[in-house]
Scaffold this motif. Structure first.
Motif, PDB file in Angstrom:
ATOM      1  N   VAL A  51      -5.919  -6.326  -4.667  1.00 43.85           N
ATOM      2  CA  VAL A  51      -6.988  -5.464  -5.171  1.00 43.85           C
ATOM      3  C   VAL A  51      -7.678  -4.675  -4.069  1.00 43.85           C
ATOM      4  N   LYS A  52      -7.539  -5.094  -2.821  1.00 43.83           N
ATOM      5  CA  LYS A  52      -8.172  -4.391  -1.712  1.00 43.83           C
ATOM      6  C   LYS A  52      -7.317  -3.271  -1.144  1.00 43.83           C
ATOM      7  N   GLY A  53      -6.039  -3.235  -1.479  1.00 48.44           N
ATOM      8  CA  GLY A  53      -5.160  -2.212  -0.945  1.00 48.44           C
ATOM      9  C   GLY A  53      -3.805  -2.788  -0.593  1.00 48.44           C
ATOM     10  N   THR A  54      -3.056  -2.047   0.211  1.00 46.04           N
ATOM     11  CA  THR A  54      -1.711  -2.455   0.619  1.00 46.04           C
ATOM     12  C   THR A  54      -1.709  -2.862   2.080  1.00 46.04           C
ATOM     13  N   ILE A  55      -1.072  -3.985   2.367  1.00 45.63           N
ATOM     14  CA  ILE A  55      -0.841  -4.445   3.733  1.00 45.63           C
ATOM     15  C   ILE A  55       0.620  -4.173   4.046  1.00 45.63           C
ATOM     16  N   ALA A  56       0.888  -3.491   5.138  1.00 50.19           N
ATOM     17  CA  ALA A  56       2.258  -3.081   5.435  1.00 50.19           C
ATOM     18  C   ALA A  56       2.602  -3.293   6.894  1.00 50.19           C
ATOM     19  N   ASN A  57       3.881  -3.503   7.131  1.00 52.99           N
ATOM     20  CA  ASN A  57       4.416  -3.562   8.480  1.00 52.99           C
ATOM     21  C   ASN A  57       5.908  -3.281   8.393  1.00 52.99           C
ATOM     22  N   PRO A  58       6.380  -2.143   8.927  1.00 55.07           N
ATOM     23  CA  PRO A  58       7.804  -1.797   8.830  1.00 55.07           C
ATOM     24  C   PRO A  58       8.724  -2.840   9.445  1.00 55.07           C
ATOM     25  N   SER A  59       8.195  -3.623  10.387  1.00 57.83           N
ATOM     26  CA  SER A  59       9.006  -4.659  11.027  1.00 57.83           C
ATOM     27  C   SER A  59       9.003  -5.975  10.255  1.00 57.83           C
ATOM     28  N   GLY A  60       8.147  -6.048   9.258  1.00 61.36           N
ATOM     29  CA  GLY A  60       8.079  -7.260   8.446  1.00 61.36           C
ATOM     30  C   GLY A  60       6.746  -7.960   8.557  1.00 61.36           C
ATOM     31  N   LEU A  61       6.229  -8.425   7.433  1.00 62.44           N
ATOM     32  CA  LEU A  61       4.961  -9.147   7.387  1.00 62.44           C
ATOM     33  C   LEU A  61       5.199 -10.646   7.537  1.00 62.44           C
ATOM     34  N   ASP A  62       4.180 -11.347   7.991  1.00 62.65           N
ATOM     35  CA  ASP A  62       4.218 -12.805   8.059  1.00 62.65           C
ATOM     36  C   ASP A  62       3.808 -13.327   6.684  1.00 62.65           C
ATOM     37  N   VAL A  63       4.782 -13.519   5.822  1.00 57.54           N
ATOM     38  CA  VAL A  63       4.504 -13.874   4.434  1.00 57.54           C
ATOM     39  C   VAL A  63       3.750 -15.189   4.328  1.00 57.54           C
ATOM     40  N   GLU A  64       4.156 -16.191   5.093  1.00 61.55           N
ATOM     41  CA  GLU A  64       3.504 -17.496   4.997  1.00 61.55           C
ATOM     42  C   GLU A  64       2.035 -17.419   5.412  1.00 61.55           C
ATOM     43  N   ALA A  65       1.728 -16.620   6.427  1.00 64.69           N
ATOM     44  CA  ALA A  65       0.332 -16.466   6.851  1.00 64.69           C
ATOM     45  C   ALA A  65      -0.487 -15.789   5.761  1.00 64.69           C
ATOM     46  N   PRO A  83      -2.142  -7.360  14.875  1.00 66.48           N
ATOM     47  CA  PRO A  83      -2.510  -6.022  15.364  1.00 66.48           C
ATOM     48  C   PRO A  83      -1.629  -4.903  14.827  1.00 66.48           C
ATOM     49  N   ASP A  84      -0.350  -5.193  14.581  1.00 58.58           N
ATOM     50  CA  ASP A  84       0.542  -4.121  14.110  1.00 58.58           C
ATOM     51  C   ASP A  84       0.664  -4.060  12.588  1.00 58.58           C
ATOM     52  N   ASP A  85      -0.063  -4.919  11.882  1.00 54.99           N
ATOM     53  CA  ASP A  85      -0.103  -4.814  10.417  1.00 54.99           C
ATOM     54  C   ASP A  85      -1.027  -3.664  10.019  1.00 54.99           C
ATOM     55  N   LEU A  86      -0.612  -2.899   9.020  1.00 60.87           N
ATOM     56  CA  LEU A  86      -1.360  -1.719   8.602  1.00 60.87           C
ATOM     57  C   LEU A  86      -2.106  -1.995   7.300  1.00 60.87           C
ATOM     58  N   GLU A  87      -3.279  -1.412   7.157  1.00 64.56           N
ATOM     59  CA  GLU A  87      -4.016  -1.440   5.899  1.00 64.56           C
ATOM     60  C   GLU A  87      -3.953  -0.046   5.280  1.00 64.56           C
ATOM     61  N   LEU A  88      -3.330   0.043   4.125  1.00 68.03           N
ATOM     62  CA  LEU A  88      -3.077   1.314   3.455  1.00 68.03           C
ATOM     63  C   LEU A  88      -3.707   1.308   2.068  1.00 68.03           C
ATOM     64  N   PRO A  89      -3.768   2.480   1.410  1.00 71.36           N
ATOM     65  CA  PRO A  89      -4.311   2.525   0.040  1.00 71.36           C
ATOM     66  C   PRO A  89      -3.520   1.653  -0.923  1.00 71.36           C
TER      67      PRO A  89
END
Length: 392
Positions: A219-233, A251-257
């Motif tokens: 509900v807050k937006g999209t979390i993105a990382n082209p290299s892959g997110l830490d799903v378990e975290a 640091p390299d995770d992005l917060e997007l709409p």
């Protein structure tokens, strides 16, 4: 298919909010379908979901199994589940629906509600259980109830088995489509809308299978990382509604709409949150090859037509997210025990078989997977009706 057997609109005397119950049909006098709570829930929405439940039940019919399909039904309440008065409203709704739950409607968690919350509200409303209508169909009710309770008590790496089996089914559907197309898991990217019960479990299974989850939306937006997110975290940092605490982001995770998940550079999209997420106003944003419907009715029909014309395959909800419902009944009727490995293995075999049947039918008929799933149901319903009877 015929009109629903029963369609009911309830108005809460305290708040004026509305709730709905639609019974699409009964098989052996019983219908199955969860209860959702969301702002803007409508009778039309619940009617479509009830029809979908009839299809899910029929698709899992196995003449050699103990579990025999039930009819399809669905409940809905027009309220934000985070509203301070939501729980009291849920109790009043279930109290009003008590005669139906006692006699022919088995229900459980759906969008906006957890099973624990449904169970607590059902007890407060004077019900023995939210699935008590099915008890007369069991060979040994006491043993069956113990088995289901034991299964619900199982956790795997911090997540309940009841949450995980649905995601296992969704993930296996996606993996079956990739295998059919000869696409290797490593290097295949996934974007997931919703990190609640279904979306979170799906993200875990796909990640552990070797796919790269590059975007998740809440509900807050999209979390993105082209290299892959830490799903378990992210799973550890989510609240009861699937909202992720942003303090855990790297640091390299992005917060997007919020809608950015839809246009993520990914081969697989998994809408696992609200209905009607993909429509004609945003389907052009999709660049993925597959949309795997973990949520109920997330892609509108006209949008799906346009997607199909562009070569995007939509794996439909009636197949993809049917694993949770089937697992309840496999466990209760005794096809499987209260064991995580057995549950996952049975779910994977069943989903592989269903997806394979659906895609084979789509290829032979020259139709979409959704049309093929409807055709399979049309073949099975007369067989179920002849053996067990139904009311519609």
């Amino acid at each position: 298919m015929a009109a629903p057997l029963m369609s009911l609109v309830w108005t809460d005397h305290v708040t004026g909010r509305q709730g709905f119950l639609v019974v699409d049909r009964l098989v052996r006098g019983v219908a199955s379908g969860g209860l959702r709570m969301r702002p803007g829930c409508t009778l039309e929405e619940v009617t479509g979901l009830a029809r979908g439940m009839t299809m899910k039940e029929a698709l899992h019919y196995d003449p050699t199994g103990r579990y025999v399909p039930l009819g399809g039904a669905k409940g809905g309440i027009d309220c934000d589940p985070q509203d301070p008065g939501a729980y009291a409203l849920l109790v009043r709704y279930l109290r009003a629906m008590r005669p139906h739950v006692e006699s022919f409607w088995t229900t459980g968690e759906d969008l906006g509600l957890t099973q624990d919350l449904v169970d607590r509200a059902a007890a407060e409303a004077g019900l023995v259980s939210s699935i008590q209508a099915v008890y007369p169909l069991l060979d040994d009710e006491a043993a069956a109830r113990r088995r289901l309770a034991d299964a619900f008590a199982i956790e795997v790496d911090g997540i309940g088995l009841d949450e995980l089996v649905g995601g296992c089914g969704v993930a296996e559907s996606a993996l079956a489509a990739l295998d059919r197309a000869g696409v290797p898991y490593p290097g295949t990217r996934v974007a997931v809308q919703g990190l609640g019960t279904m979306g979170g479990a799906t993200a875990r299974f796909l990640s552990r299978a070797g796919l790269t989850v590059v975007a998740v939306a809440d509900v807050k937006g999209t979390i993105a990382n082209p290299s892959g997110l830490d799903v378990e975290a992210l799973l550890r940092a989510r609240d009861a509604y699937g909202t992720v605490d942003r303090s855990v982001l790297r640091p390299d995770d992005l917060e997007l709409p919020g809608e950015a998940w839809l246009s993520a550079d990914a081969e697989v999209l998994v809408p696992a949150a609200v209905s009607y997420a993909v429509d004609t106003s945003n389907e052009h944003l999709v660049t993925a090859r597959w949309i795997v419907e973990a949520a109920n009715m997330p892609v509108l029909p006209e949008a799906e037509e346009r997607l199909a014309a562009r070569g995007v395959t939509v794996l439909p909800d009636v197949v993809v997210n049917s694993g949770t419902n089937a697992w309840w009944w496999w466990t209760l009727f005794g096809d499987i025990g209260a064991d995580a490995d057995e549950a996952f293995a049975h779910t994977r075999r069943s989903m592989r078989a269903l997806v394979g049947l659906m895609l084979d039918r789509a290829a032979s008929d020259g139709t979409t997977p959704r049309a093929a799933a409807h055709a399979v149901v049309a073949d099975r319903l007369p067989v179920i009706a002849e053996r067990f009877g139904w009311y519609r």
